[in-house]
Enzyme design. Structure first.
Site, PDB file in Angstrom:
ATOM      1  N   GLY A   9       8.265   9.706   6.047  1.00  0.00           N
ATOM      2  CA  GLY A   9       9.526  10.104   5.427  1.00  0.00           C
ATOM      3  C   GLY A   9      10.694   9.164   5.643  1.00  0.00           C
ATOM      4  O   GLY A   9      11.846   9.566   5.438  1.00  0.00           O
TER       5      GLY A   9
ATOM      6  N   THR B  30      11.786   6.683   3.869  1.00  0.00           N
ATOM      7  CA  THR B  30      12.561   6.417   2.661  1.00  0.00           C
ATOM      8  C   THR B  30      13.479   7.577   2.322  1.00  0.00           C
ATOM      9  O   THR B  30      14.650   7.380   1.966  1.00  0.00           O
ATOM     10  CB  THR B  30      11.617   6.114   1.485  1.00  0.00           C
ATOM     11  OG1 THR B  30      10.844   4.952   1.804  1.00  0.00           O
ATOM     12  CG2 THR B  30      12.391   5.862   0.210  1.00  0.00           C
ATOM     13  N   VAL B  31      12.989   8.795   2.444  1.00  0.00           N
ATOM     14  CA  VAL B  31      13.822   9.969   2.159  1.00  0.00           C
ATOM     15  C   VAL B  31      14.927  10.095   3.207  1.00  0.00           C
ATOM     16  O   VAL B  31      16.069  10.432   2.877  1.00  0.00           O
ATOM     17  CB  VAL B  31      12.959  11.242   2.082  1.00  0.00           C
ATOM     18  CG1 VAL B  31      13.836  12.478   1.858  1.00  0.00           C
ATOM     19  CG2 VAL B  31      11.949  11.127   0.954  1.00  0.00           C
TER      20      VAL B  31
ATOM     21  N   LYS C   2      15.588  -3.350   2.491  1.00  0.00           N
ATOM     22  CA  LYS C   2      14.168  -3.206   2.822  1.00  0.00           C
ATOM     23  C   LYS C   2      13.637  -4.620   3.029  1.00  0.00           C
ATOM     24  O   LYS C   2      13.334  -5.332   2.067  1.00  0.00           O
ATOM     25  CB  LYS C   2      13.426  -2.502   1.674  1.00  0.00           C
ATOM     26  CG  LYS C   2      11.936  -2.282   1.919  1.00  0.00           C
ATOM     27  CD  LYS C   2      11.664  -1.055   2.751  1.00  0.00           C
ATOM     28  CE  LYS C   2      10.164  -0.792   2.853  1.00  0.00           C
ATOM     29  NZ  LYS C   2       9.856   0.413   3.640  1.00  0.00           N
TER      30      LYS C   2
ATOM     31  N   THR D 109       5.634  -3.366   0.871  1.00  0.00           N
ATOM     32  CA  THR D 109       4.215  -3.622   0.621  1.00  0.00           C
ATOM     33  C   THR D 109       3.622  -2.515  -0.237  1.00  0.00           C
ATOM     34  O   THR D 109       4.159  -1.411  -0.336  1.00  0.00           O
ATOM     35  CB  THR D 109       3.428  -3.720   1.932  1.00  0.00           C
ATOM     36  OG1 THR D 109       3.458  -2.453   2.609  1.00  0.00           O
ATOM     37  CG2 THR D 109       4.004  -4.792   2.852  1.00  0.00           C
TER      38      THR D 109
ATOM     39  N   ASP E  23      10.324   1.429  -2.561  1.00  0.00           N
ATOM     40  CA  ASP E  23      11.083   2.406  -1.778  1.00  0.00           C
ATOM     41  C   ASP E  23      12.566   2.397  -2.143  1.00  0.00           C
ATOM     42  O   ASP E  23      13.218   3.448  -2.139  1.00  0.00           O
ATOM     43  CB  ASP E  23      10.909   2.131  -0.287  1.00  0.00           C
ATOM     44  CG  ASP E  23       9.501   2.423   0.202  1.00  0.00           C
ATOM     45  OD1 ASP E  23       8.772   3.163  -0.499  1.00  0.00           O
ATOM     46  OD2 ASP E  23       9.130   1.906   1.267  1.00  0.00           O
TER      47      ASP E  23
ATOM     48  N   ALA F  41       9.169  -1.241   7.845  1.00  0.00           N
ATOM     49  CA  ALA F  41       7.850  -1.070   7.220  1.00  0.00           C
ATOM     50  C   ALA F  41       6.898  -0.532   8.278  1.00  0.00           C
ATOM     51  O   ALA F  41       6.700  -1.165   9.316  1.00  0.00           O
ATOM     52  CB  ALA F  41       7.335  -2.400   6.671  1.00  0.00           C
TER      53      ALA F  41
ATOM     54  N   GLY G 272      11.008  13.744   9.762  1.00  0.00           N
ATOM     55  CA  GLY G 272      10.942  13.291   8.377  1.00  0.00           C
ATOM     56  C   GLY G 272      10.474  14.330   7.377  1.00  0.00           C
ATOM     57  O   GLY G 272      10.772  14.202   6.187  1.00  0.00           O
TER      58      GLY G 272
END
Length: 218
Positions: free
Chosen positions: A13, A15-16, A33, A37, A46, A107, A168
């Site tokens: 989670g 990215t959120v 970012k 990948t 993302d 990442a 997350g």
């Protein structure tokens, strides 16, 4: 302030959480970012999800790699040269001179390699000249006490500041382990829980997400 959003693992989670923190940051915010990948050149990554949810449009993707692997592995297999963490740090520092908040989404986990020398997100942070902190995204269920404790310990062993933890994906009906972990995580990791992102928050519309995000944090 530069805020690194790292995690105890992949697909937890980040990215959120980054999108939610972008909402809380207000108007003067940029999102970075360093390595994306597992996406093709024409696929949304993302940062596109961060933009969709938060509405933030100042987005910087360092390098894009097609295979869903650690950046160092994906770059080696694709024959792509990764920028050094020193170069990434210089770019982030420059953004921090212009924007009040710069969010940097890692990442995978903290120690995943980001450049050809195997340097990771913690190494990148050590090259910054502007103030920074780390937010650690953690799982809710079994295993999270160990994974979270190890990640926080790795940061603190290098003298890197940890703002706290964000869960997350918090289920609507948490089980026994998840409820106990909510109480135990601050004790075992030594880091406060800053917030809990509801499961499936990433499925909300931008308007719904922006309205709800402030309520997910302490």
């Amino acid at each position: 302030m530069i805020t690194f959003v790292t995690g105890t693992d992949t697909d937890i989670g980040k990215t959120v959480v980054t999108a939610a923190l972008a909402v809380l940051a207000g108007e003067s915010v940029a999102v970075v970012k360093p390595a994306q990948t597992g996406v093709a050149p024409d696929e949304p990554g993302d940062l596109a999800e961060v933009e969709r949810l938060s509405g933030v449009t100042t987005l910087h993707e360092g390098v894009r790699l097609p295979e869903p692997l650690a950046p160092t592995t994906a770059a080696r297999r694709a024959g792509i040269k990764l920028p050094s963490v020193e170069e990434c740090a210089a770019s982030i520092d420059e953004l921090a001179r212009t924007y009040d908040t710069v969010l940097v989404e890692g990442a995978g986990g903290l120690l995943v390699g980001l450049d050809a020398d195997g340097n990771n997100l913690a190494d990148l942070a050590e090259h910054l000249t502007q103030p920074f902190r780390f937010v650690v995204v953690a799982r809710a269920g079994l295993g999270t006490l160990n994974h979270t404790g190890l990640t926080v310990a790795a940061l603190r062993s290098r003298g890197l500041p940890v703002e706290g933890l964000v869960i997350g994906s918090w289920p609507a009906a948490p089980d026994l382990a998840e409820r106990c972990n909510l109480e135990d995580l601050p004790t075992t990791s030594g880091a406060a829980i800053l917030g809990r992102i509801p499961a499936d928050a990433g499925k909300l519309s931008r308007e719904e997400f922006r309205s709800a995000a402030p309520g997910w944090f302490e």
